[in-house]
Design a protein around this motif. Structure first.
Motif, PDB file in Angstrom:
ATOM      1  N   ASP A  61       6.664  10.833  13.055  1.00 26.56           N
ATOM      2  CA  ASP A  61       7.198   9.582  13.620  1.00 26.56           C
ATOM      3  C   ASP A  61       6.593   8.332  12.957  1.00 26.56           C
ATOM      4  OD1 ASP A  61       8.769  11.014  15.307  1.00 26.56           O
ATOM      5  OD2 ASP A  61       7.542  10.728  17.106  1.00 26.56           O
ATOM      6  N   GLU A  62       5.823   8.578  11.913  1.00 25.00           N
ATOM      7  CA  GLU A  62       5.206   7.487  11.138  1.00 25.00           C
ATOM      8  C   GLU A  62       4.249   6.615  11.950  1.00 25.00           C
ATOM      9  OE1 GLU A  62       8.258   5.485   8.908  1.00 25.00           O
ATOM     10  OE2 GLU A  62       8.918   7.367   8.007  1.00 25.00           O
ATOM     11  N   TRP A  63       3.497   7.302  12.797  1.00 21.11           N
ATOM     12  CA  TRP A  63       2.463   6.603  13.570  1.00 21.11           C
ATOM     13  C   TRP A  63       1.059   6.858  13.046  1.00 21.11           C
ATOM     14  CZ3 TRP A  63       2.908   2.586  16.454  1.00 21.11           C
ATOM     15  CH2 TRP A  63       4.083   2.352  17.182  1.00 21.11           C
ATOM     16  N   MET A  64       0.917   7.846  12.151  1.00 19.14           N
ATOM     17  CA  MET A  64      -0.439   8.105  11.643  1.00 19.14           C
ATOM     18  C   MET A  64      -0.818   6.993  10.666  1.00 19.14           C
ATOM     19  SD  MET A  64      -1.827  10.605  13.128  1.00 19.14           S
ATOM     20  CE  MET A  64      -3.222  11.300  12.248  1.00 19.14           C
ATOM     21  N   PRO A  65      -2.124   6.697  10.573  1.00 18.66           N
ATOM     22  CA  PRO A  65      -2.552   5.651   9.640  1.00 18.66           C
ATOM     23  C   PRO A  65      -2.151   6.012   8.207  1.00 18.66           C
ATOM     24  CG  PRO A  65      -4.389   6.438  11.008  1.00 18.66           C
ATOM     25  CD  PRO A  65      -3.246   7.321  11.291  1.00 18.66           C
ATOM     26  N   ASP A  66      -2.084   5.008   7.361  1.00 18.33           N
ATOM     27  CA  ASP A  66      -1.777   5.287   5.952  1.00 18.33           C
ATOM     28  C   ASP A  66      -2.845   6.195   5.364  1.00 18.33           C
ATOM     29  OD1 ASP A  66       0.491   3.759   5.998  1.00 18.33           O
ATOM     30  OD2 ASP A  66      -0.630   1.900   5.662  1.00 18.33           O
ATOM     31  N   GLN A  67      -4.091   5.957   5.771  1.00 17.74           N
ATOM     32  CA  GLN A  67      -5.175   6.810   5.288  1.00 17.74           C
ATOM     33  C   GLN A  67      -5.765   7.558   6.479  1.00 17.74           C
ATOM     34  OE1 GLN A  67      -6.926   3.286   3.777  1.00 17.74           O
ATOM     35  NE2 GLN A  67      -6.921   4.047   1.675  1.00 17.74           N
ATOM     36  N   PHE A  68      -5.624   8.856   6.469  1.00 21.13           N
ATOM     37  CA  PHE A  68      -6.231   9.621   7.564  1.00 21.13           C
ATOM     38  C   PHE A  68      -6.660  11.005   7.091  1.00 21.13           C
ATOM     39  CE2 PHE A  68      -3.203  12.917   8.856  1.00 21.13           C
ATOM     40  CZ  PHE A  68      -2.008  12.494   8.264  1.00 21.13           C
TER      41      PHE A  68
END
Ligand code: BG6
Length: 494
Positions: free
Chosen positions: A32-39
């Motif tokens: 859903d594109e909620w994770m940070p760009d860097q994780f």
């Protein structure tokens, strides 16, 4: 807006909670594109796994438990690039340095200092030692970016919860500690706040002048699901009432918050817990009923009784059902009973809250017009249905003045996969550092205080009539009697 760069260390990385709930939740946030760009997600466990094997294991979990299914394998591949495994013996102090090293490495690679989240999805007895070791890392002094997430059960009673709070708050600042109650992450539970505080319609009648009583039901149709070892030392009161049900009660009964600030909401909730009338031990039998299921049939399948389950004492006094009547001693709720109940192997899975309004003050219709005047009722269904129903009287079409109760219903669309799961919401909040939906130290302790008299009474007096309900029923007869004494009956949703 996505949360800032984050590393999630999951202690219990090879365990069940991660397999069924945490990784699927993180994966859905990713889709859903909620994770940070860097994780990065790092599973920590004692089992030996290569990264590859670990990912394969979690992928199986995704196939089974993820809300959203992968449309292509590339989604899995992309997601699992962010997943590593760290084999670590939680008892070995030296190995914690590897965690700090991992963080340094990522910091260099990303060029930012990330959030560092320690999620303790481990047996409760391991929590203190892991927390203590983590507390020695310099990382943990960074109040704004390092957080620790603690799963339930939070303590076993008031005293142990207090000790655990003491230990954690000695190592971390309160704003770094996220105590999970997954009910607070449910969409329909959060919607209680919207219903109450985003509408002017309900507030004027939301009090003792108009409400006769309130019922909260959290019925489960499942049994122990192999968790006998844990449940035997817990029971329904600890497992469901101390946390989930009391939290639902807080949402229904709290005063209007002035803002949506985490502490403001939690202050208002803790006020409710502190206003619950303390039960005297000699009165417990009048206010609380416990039950335990015996052997029987559930939807055509034979099921064993609780005492025959694996990990359970054959004379076990542990309750698999609890019903309690509470009063809240404040201006809003004086004299309004709150009846709550929960149980395993009940006739159907249904979590709902019913607000029963008082009768109309006088009834001008001919007496044959309606069977009952008790029509005004608002029901908030938490699960599996996700709806809000208002029941009121309406005229039955025809030449006579006959009345029938009808429902006006708002339903969340739960037929597709759009509703996020509780753990998705909660994990996102942890990454964002928003503690509104988490339990503060004083909330946990106040909730224990509420149930301690019942726990202690039950522990000292062994039940003579267990088992006292059959699977696929609505629990013991005594629970019906508890509410019938006040002229009411439990409301089961059709
Ligand atoms: C957990 C309890 O906290 O909640 C379980 O330990 C229970 O015994 C579960 O089954 C119920 O959660 P849900 O989300 O299925 O209502």
């Amino acid at each position: 807006k996505r949360p800032p760069a984050s590393i999630l260390f999951i202690f219990g990385g090879s365990g069940d909670l991660n397999y069924r709930k945490l990784t699927p939740a993180l994966y859905n946030l990713f889709l859903d594109e909620w994770m940070p760009d860097q994780f990065a997600i790092v599973g920590i466990g004692r089992t030996e796994y290569s990264d590859e094997k670990y990912r394969g294991h979690l992928q199986e979990g995704l196939d089974k438990f993820s809300r959203r299914k992968a449309e292509t394998d590339s989604h899995y591949q992309e997601f699992f690039q962010h997943v590593n495994y760290l084999q670590l013996d939680a008892g070995d102090i030296a190995s914690y340095q590897r965690i700090a090293d991992y963080v340094c490495k990522k910091e260099e690679e990303w060029g930012v200092h990330p959030n560092v989240i320690f999620y303790l999805a481990v047996a409760p007895q391991l929590v203190p030692s892991i927390a203590q070791e983590l507390g020695t890392l310099n990382l943990c002094k960074e109040k704004n970016t390092t957080r620790i997430v603690i799963e339930k059960p939070f303590g076993h009673d008031l005293e142990s919860a207090h000790e655990l709070n003491d230990l954690l708050t000695g190592l971390f600042a309160e704003e770094q500690i996220f105590r999970i109650d997954h009910y607070l992450g449910k969409e329909t539970v959060q919607n209680i706040l919207a219903l109450r505080f985003a509408n002017a319609l309900f507030e004027p009648v939301w009090n003792r002048h108009y409400i006769d009583h309130i019922q909260i039901t959290a019925a489960e149709s499942v049994g122990l699901e192999g968790r006998g070892g844990y449940y035997e030392h817990s029971g329904a009161l600890r497992d469901m009432v101390q946390n989930h049900i009391l939290q639902l009660m807080c949402m229904v009964a709290m005063e209007a918050p002035v803002s949506f600030d985490a502490n403001e909401i939690r202050n208002k909730k803790v006020d409710v817990l502190n206003a619950i009338r303390p039960l005297k031990k000699e009165d417990v039998h009048e206010y609380a009923v416990r039950g335990q299921y015996g052997a029987g049939w559930m939807k055509g399948k034979q099921v064993t009784g609780y005492r025959e389950e694996k990990g359970v004492n054959p004379q076990s006094p542990t309750e698999t059902y609890a019903a309690v009547k509470f009063f809240i001693d404040n201006w809003r709720w004086q004299g309004v009973p709150f009846y709550v109940r929960t149980g395993k192997l009940m006739h159907q899975k249904s979590t709902h809250i019913t607000i029963q309004f008082k009768d109309a003050p006088t009834f001008a219709f001919p007496s044959e017009a309606a069977e009952s005047w008790r029509s005004n009722r608002l029901t908030i269904s938490i699960q599996p249905e996700m709806d809000i129903r208002i029941r009121f009287q309406a005229k039955r079409p025809g030449q006579t003045m006959s009345l029938d109760p009808v429902n006006m219903t708002f339903t969340y669309d739960n037929s597709d996969d759009h509703t996020p799961e509780a753990y998705e919401t909660l994990l996102l909040d942890v990454m964002e550092g928003d503690a509104t939906l988490f339990m503060r130290a004083d909330q946990v302790e106040s909730a224990w205080k509420v149930i301690m008299p019942i726990l202690e009474t039950w522990e000292n007096r062994h039940p003579v009539d267990f088992p006292n309900y059959v699977p696929d029923s609505w629990g013991p007869e005594d629970a019906d009697a508890l509410i019938a004494r006040d002229g009411h009956a439990w409301i089961n949703l059709p």
